[in-house]
Design an enzyme around this catalytic site. Structure first.
Site, mmCIF file in Angstrom:
data_model
loop_
_atom_site.group_PDB
_atom_site.id
_atom_site.type_symbol
_atom_site.label_atom_id
_atom_site.label_comp_id
_atom_site.label_asym_id
_atom_site.label_seq_id
_atom_site.Cartn_x
_atom_site.Cartn_y
_atom_site.Cartn_z
ATOM 1 N N ILE A 1 -57.604 54.726 29.110
ATOM 2 C CA ILE A 1 -57.949 53.409 29.650
ATOM 3 C C ILE A 1 -56.817 52.844 30.524
ATOM 4 O O ILE A 1 -57.064 52.237 31.561
ATOM 5 C CB ILE A 1 -58.289 52.468 28.475
ATOM 6 C CG1 ILE A 1 -59.602 52.938 27.825
ATOM 7 C CG2 ILE A 1 -58.379 51.020 28.907
ATOM 8 C CD1 ILE A 1 -59.781 52.547 26.375
ATOM 9 N N SER B 1 -59.175 45.277 20.038
ATOM 10 C CA SER B 1 -60.168 46.244 19.566
ATOM 11 C C SER B 1 -61.169 45.531 18.670
ATOM 12 O O SER B 1 -60.830 44.548 17.995
ATOM 13 C CB SER B 1 -59.467 47.342 18.763
ATOM 14 O OG SER B 1 -60.420 48.099 18.045
ATOM 15 N N TYR C 1 -54.732 50.250 11.717
ATOM 16 C CA TYR C 1 -54.847 50.160 13.179
ATOM 17 C C TYR C 1 -55.434 48.796 13.558
ATOM 18 O O TYR C 1 -54.910 48.098 14.436
ATOM 19 C CB TYR C 1 -55.732 51.297 13.693
ATOM 20 C CG TYR C 1 -56.226 51.116 15.101
ATOM 21 C CD1 TYR C 1 -55.360 51.262 16.190
ATOM 22 C CD2 TYR C 1 -57.556 50.785 15.369
ATOM 23 C CE1 TYR C 1 -55.813 51.080 17.492
ATOM 24 C CE2 TYR C 1 -58.018 50.607 16.660
ATOM 25 C CZ TYR C 1 -57.152 50.752 17.710
ATOM 26 O OH TYR C 1 -57.583 50.568 18.998
ATOM 27 N N LYS D 1 -53.801 45.765 15.848
ATOM 28 C CA LYS D 1 -54.465 45.165 17.012
ATOM 29 C C LYS D 1 -54.665 43.657 16.794
ATOM 30 O O LYS D 1 -54.518 42.854 17.716
ATOM 31 C CB LYS D 1 -55.808 45.857 17.248
ATOM 32 C CG LYS D 1 -55.659 47.224 17.855
ATOM 33 C CD LYS D 1 -55.192 47.075 19.281
ATOM 34 C CE LYS D 1 -54.691 48.344 19.888
ATOM 35 N NZ LYS D 1 -54.306 48.218 21.284
HETATM 36 N N1 NAP Z 1 -60.863 54.262 23.392
HETATM 37 C C1 NAP Z 1 -61.431 53.283 22.723
HETATM 38 O O1 NAP Z 1 -62.634 53.309 22.421
HETATM 39 C C2 NAP Z 1 -60.624 52.076 22.342
HETATM 40 C C3 NAP Z 1 -61.271 51.046 21.634
HETATM 41 C C4 NAP Z 1 -60.565 49.892 21.330
HETATM 42 C C5 NAP Z 1 -59.258 49.751 21.738
HETATM 43 N N2 NAP Z 1 -58.652 50.788 22.406
HETATM 44 C C6 NAP Z 1 -57.269 50.581 22.814
HETATM 45 O O2 NAP Z 1 -57.134 50.884 24.184
HETATM 46 C C7 NAP Z 1 -55.823 51.395 24.438
HETATM 47 C C8 NAP Z 1 -55.926 52.716 25.163
HETATM 48 O O3 NAP Z 1 -56.720 53.599 24.386
HETATM 49 P P1 NAP Z 1 -57.132 55.038 24.928
HETATM 50 O O4 NAP Z 1 -58.398 55.397 24.246
HETATM 51 O O5 NAP Z 1 -57.041 55.084 26.395
HETATM 52 O O6 NAP Z 1 -55.971 55.903 24.255
HETATM 53 P P2 NAP Z 1 -55.229 57.231 24.735
HETATM 54 O O7 NAP Z 1 -56.084 58.010 25.677
HETATM 55 O O8 NAP Z 1 -54.774 57.864 23.471
HETATM 56 O O9 NAP Z 1 -53.968 56.677 25.528
HETATM 57 C C9 NAP Z 1 -52.981 55.965 24.852
HETATM 58 C C10 NAP Z 1 -51.846 55.681 25.796
HETATM 59 O O10 NAP Z 1 -50.846 54.957 25.070
HETATM 60 C C11 NAP Z 1 -49.614 55.632 25.270
HETATM 61 N N3 NAP Z 1 -48.658 55.443 24.168
HETATM 62 C C12 NAP Z 1 -48.814 55.700 22.859
HETATM 63 N N4 NAP Z 1 -47.671 55.450 22.202
HETATM 64 C C13 NAP Z 1 -46.764 55.035 23.117
HETATM 65 C C14 NAP Z 1 -45.405 54.646 23.075
HETATM 66 N N5 NAP Z 1 -44.702 54.670 21.940
HETATM 67 N N6 NAP Z 1 -44.791 54.261 24.226
HETATM 68 C C15 NAP Z 1 -45.457 54.266 25.382
HETATM 69 N N7 NAP Z 1 -46.752 54.645 25.503
HETATM 70 C C16 NAP Z 1 -47.390 55.026 24.375
HETATM 71 C C17 NAP Z 1 -49.990 57.094 25.409
HETATM 72 O O11 NAP Z 1 -48.914 57.807 25.990
HETATM 73 P P3 NAP Z 1 -48.634 59.369 25.637
HETATM 74 O O12 NAP Z 1 -49.511 60.155 26.551
HETATM 75 O O13 NAP Z 1 -47.191 59.507 25.903
HETATM 76 O O14 NAP Z 1 -49.004 59.562 24.184
HETATM 77 C C18 NAP Z 1 -51.185 56.953 26.327
HETATM 78 O O15 NAP Z 1 -50.775 56.753 27.647
HETATM 79 C C19 NAP Z 1 -55.136 51.517 23.077
HETATM 80 O O16 NAP Z 1 -54.331 50.387 22.864
HETATM 81 C C20 NAP Z 1 -56.305 51.512 22.100
HETATM 82 O O17 NAP Z 1 -55.930 50.985 20.860
HETATM 83 C C21 NAP Z 1 -59.306 51.926 22.713
#
Ligand code: NAP
Length: 300
Positions: free
Chosen positions: A24, A144, A169, A173
């Site tokens: 995202i 979330s 988690y 959030k």
């Molecule tokens: N996907 C969903 O359905 C969903 C639903 C609700 C909320 N969210 C929220 O949306 C956000 C993005 O989710 P996503 O699904 O896109 O997740 P994702 O594909 O797993 O991407 C997560 C991102 O966060 C980075 N990250 C994790 N730990 C970090 C740290 N210590 N320092 C810097 N960067 C860090 C990761 O970097 P690396 O590549 O280095 O690990 C990656 O760029 C998250 O906050 C998640 O909680 C997602």
């Protein structure tokens, strides 16, 4: 090339997106770049950040992209990153997140991994970015649906947890969201604002392919296609977050998410946040706890 959804209406605006090398966060950055914004990718891996930068440049002609080395799981890294920012920021999207962890997993500073990264890391980053924020800066925290099933309990925020990882988690959030709504209350009377947004249920197999992102096998895409009636790609998941970050229609204290069934998918609309993340007393207690745990003074 990304189709330009609006004119290049964000030229001269600079937005920092944390966790912009994947999912995202990547899509927030690409969509903002397509509208002419300068985007800064806040990422912990130089290699993954460079790949995302390359991909955005391939997709968006003339994209203005920078990289900020940032590990939200290390308070030394967030402090160093904030100190390196030498340009005004009109927006910050607090997107990076750890979505699952084992009980014993800790940040570099010994905090619970999800609380420490998702909530305390962003709190410390924002506290130290204050001098770089423009007078009309807008902060958007990525929340979330899971926040609704969590109790924050500021006094035990960093205590060892029991139960399911998903609940912890949700707590991380909820804490990030409560801190963001508290920030907005503290900014009232200024032109700065803080909002929350969530992406619904956003998955990689429904997301357009990009060289920088985790590859998805064609068979997996095919099998996932029917789920599009319920969930969405991460490009669509970025839409409510970008909307909250840029639309004149969105204002401080708002919470945006997808407008479809269960808020899993659909076009952005205002959605309801729990009473607890909106509570003034929880917000104030959490602010004090976050200052103590992160070892920063966030003076607003
Ligand atoms: N996907 C969903 O359905 C969903 C639903 C609700 C909320 N969210 C929220 O949306 C956000 C993005 O989710 P996503 O699904 O896109 O997740 P994702 O594909 O797993 O991407 C997560 C991102 O966060 C980075 N990250 C994790 N730990 C970090 C740290 N210590 N320092 C810097 N960067 C860090 C990761 O970097 P690396 O590549 O280095 O690990 C990656 O760029 C998250 O906050 C998640 O909680 C997602």
């Amino acid at each position: 090339m990304t189709p330009t959804p609006h004119a290049r209406d964000l030229v001269d605006r600079t937005v920092l997106v944390t966790g912009a090398n994947a999912g995202i966060g990547y899509w927030c950055a690409e969509l903002l770049a397509a509208r002419g914004a300068r985007v800064i990718l806040g990422c912990r891996s130089a290699e993954r950040a460079a790949r995302a930068e390359r991909s955005i440049r391939e997709q968006v002609e003339g994209a203005d992209v920078g990289i900020l080395s940032l590990d939200l799981g290390s308070l030394a890294s967030t402090a160093a990153a904030a100190a390196r920012v030498d340009e005004p920021l009109h927006g910050v999207i607090c997107n990076a997140g750890v979505k699952a962890a084992d009980r014993g997993e800790r940040t570099a500073d010994g905090h619970d991994l999800m609380i420490g990264t998702n909530a305390l890391g962003h709190f410390a980053l924002l506290a130290q970015l204050l001098p770089s924020l423009t007078p009309d800066a807008r902060v958007v925290a990525v929340g979330s649906i899971a926040h609704r099933f969590a109790r924050i309990a500021p006094e035990t925020l960093d205590d060892p947890w029991t139960g399911a990882s998903l609940r912890q988690y949700g707590r991380s959030k909820a804490a990030l969201m409560a801190l963001t709504f508290e920030l907005d209350r503290r900014w009232r009377g200024t032109a700065r604002s803080a909002l929350c947004a969530h992406p619904g249920y956003a998955v990689d197999p429904l997301t357009p392919a990009r060289d920088s992102l985790a590859p998805v096998r064609p068979l997996t895409r095919l099998l996932a296609a029917p789920t599009r009636v319920m969930v969405q790609g991460k490009d669509a998941g970025a839409a409510p977050i970008v909307h909250a970050s840029t639309s004149p229609d969105a204002t401080g204290g708002d919470y945006w998410g997808p407008g479809g069934p269960l808020e899993f998918r659909g076009a952005p609309r205002r959605v309801r946040a729990s009473d607890e993340v909106r509570s003034r007393s929880t917000g104030a207690a959490l602010w004090a706890a976050a200052e103590r745990l992160a070892g920063v003074r966030f003076a607003v």
